[in-house]
Design an enzyme around this catalytic site. Structure first.
Site, PDB file in Angstrom:
ATOM      1  CB  CYS A  23     -10.226   4.730  -0.366  1.00 30.01           C
ATOM      2  SG  CYS A  23      -8.544   5.839   0.820  1.00 30.01           S
ATOM      3  CB  CYS A  57      -3.014   0.711  -2.921  1.00 27.38           C
ATOM      4  SG  CYS A  57      -2.683   1.857  -3.009  1.00 27.38           S
ATOM      5  CG  ASN A  58      -9.498   1.239  -4.071  1.00 23.31           C
ATOM      6  OD1 ASN A  58      -9.653   0.428  -4.654  1.00 23.31           O
ATOM      7  ND2 ASN A  58      -9.749   1.124  -2.649  1.00 23.31           N
ATOM      8  CG  ASP A 117      -1.363   0.782   1.206  1.00 20.59           C
ATOM      9  OD1 ASP A 117      -2.452   1.493   0.444  1.00 20.59           O
ATOM     10  OD2 ASP A 117      -1.671   2.071   2.231  1.00 20.59           O
ATOM     11  CB  SER A 118       0.396   4.758  -0.483  1.00 22.69           C
ATOM     12  OG  SER A 118      -0.840   4.650  -0.202  1.00 22.69           O
ATOM     13  CD  GLU A 160      -2.108   9.187   5.996  1.00 24.67           C
ATOM     14  OE1 GLU A 160      -1.209   9.700   5.990  1.00 24.67           O
ATOM     15  OE2 GLU A 160      -2.420   7.972   5.700  1.00 24.67           O
ATOM     16  CG  HIS A 168      -6.053   6.240   4.453  1.00 24.57           C
ATOM     17  ND1 HIS A 168      -5.801   5.398   3.817  1.00 24.57           N
ATOM     18  CD2 HIS A 168      -5.683   6.549   5.548  1.00 24.57           C
ATOM     19  CE1 HIS A 168      -4.963   5.166   4.060  1.00 24.57           C
ATOM     20  NE2 HIS A 168      -4.777   6.716   4.990  1.00 24.57           N
TER      21      HIS A 168
HETATM   22  N1  DGL Z   1      -4.114   4.070  -0.408  1.00 30.06           N
HETATM   23  C1  DGL Z   1      -4.678   4.877  -1.005  1.00 30.06           C
HETATM   24  C2  DGL Z   1      -6.291   4.271  -1.668  1.00 30.06           C
HETATM   25  O1  DGL Z   1      -6.894   3.130  -1.753  1.00 30.06           O
HETATM   26  C3  DGL Z   1      -5.160   5.638  -0.260  1.00 30.06           C
HETATM   27  C4  DGL Z   1      -4.029   6.608   0.325  1.00 30.06           C
HETATM   28  C5  DGL Z   1      -2.830   7.148  -0.561  1.00 30.06           C
HETATM   29  O2  DGL Z   1      -3.960   8.262  -1.059  1.00 30.06           O
HETATM   30  O3  DGL Z   1      -2.062   6.890  -0.814  1.00 30.06           O
HETATM   31  O4  DGL Z   1      -6.212   4.416  -2.691  1.00 30.06           O
END
Ligand code: DGL
Length: 274
Positions: free
Chosen positions: A192, A73-74, A10-11, A158, A194
């Site tokens: 997403c 991660c989307n 994930d990011s 966050e 989060h």
């Molecule tokens: N993990 C990212 C997603 O699912 C959200 C956080 C980001 O923008 O890096 O899109």
């Protein structure tokens, strides 16, 4: 061939909500989680940048011998997965596999809607990519997809503001915007990683009859199904129930935040990726 852990990328922290669902559903496997916190968020970044960062992280997970990598991660699934699967994988490691979160959640969403109108709440990057529209069109051409970008939601989570009254303002606004776009929406996807942390607030502003879907359980069940269809990959995944965490940024920050997403405390290691 020696068995190795499943890579989960994930990011940053968000993919921990997906990893948690993997561990709940498939606790026997080993997992190696990589959060690219030093370069997150990915949501507002360009296609080229998200693709480049994601590919670097996938290569790092392959270098740790992960035979299978899940992009939890989307934004990375939307902007990088297809090119990695079609262009990079055949060149760098044709035996390995990289999977994303968009296809399994689209399949579930399309199967659930009765009105044939669904809503997507996501980062600006995911919305702009059109990936959910493209995937839905493939599997359910009669389903209409309405999207709403929620750029404030990741920062709210966050910064630990997801339970505050300030968060209500943005959640109500984005949910109302989405509902105004499609008046027969009966299924809404949190697209997403989060957003499950905002689920209670989102529910508050949605009509009670609307199905609200988080991705973790859906993606975990789809991995169960994938292993049934691909026993050759299942047999390459190690099974000792060991989970390791890596971050490209400060381990102290990662460990502090991670519990919010993962539900328990963890210890991460630092890694440099470029
Ligand atoms: N993990 C990212 C997603 O699912 C959200 C956080 C980001 O923008 O890096 O899109």
């Amino acid at each position: 061939m020696k068995q190795q852990p499943i890579g989960v990328f994930d990011s940053g922290y968000g993919g921990l909500t997906i990893l948690k669902a993997f561990i709940d559903t498939l606790p026997q496997y080993d997992y190696l989680y990589l959060g690219d916190n030093a370069r997150s968020p990915y949501g507002p970044r360009s296609f080229e940048t998200v693709y480049r960062y994601t590919l670097q992280c996938v290569k790092w997970l392959f270098a740790q011998n992960c035979p299978l990598v899940i992009l939890a991660c989307n934004t990375a699934s939307a902007k990088a997965l297809r090119t990695i699967q079609q262009v990079d994988l055949p060149l760098i490691n044709p035996q390995n596999r990289v999977l994303g979160v968009i296809r399994p959640t689209t399949e579930k969403m399309g199967a659930l809607t009765a009105t044939k109108e669904v809503g997507i709440l996501a980062t600006a990057g995911t919305v702009l990519s059109g990936s959910y529209l493209i995937e839905t069109e493939k599997f359910y051409p009669d389903v209409k997809v309405y999207q709403e970008a929620c750029p404030m939601w990741v920062p709210l989570v966050e910064n630990n503001e997801y339970e505050s009254s300030g968060a209500d303002y943005f959640v109500e606004k984005n949910v109302n915007n989405l509902l105004a776009k499609g008046e027969h929406i009966d299924t809404v996807l949190l697209a997403c990683t989060h957003y499950p942390l905002l689920k209670n607030k989102i529910k508050k502003y949605l009509p009670p009859e609307v199905n609200l879907l988080s991705q973790g359980e859906i993606v975990a069940n789809s991995l169960v199904d994938y292993f049934k269809r691909h026993p050759e990959m299942e047999s390459r995944c190690s099974k000792q129930g060991v989970v390791k965490f890596y971050t490209t940024d400060s381990t102290g920050d990662f460990d502090d935040h991670a519990a919010t997403f993962f539900g328990k405390s963890i210890h991460s290691e630092h890694v440099s990726i470029e």
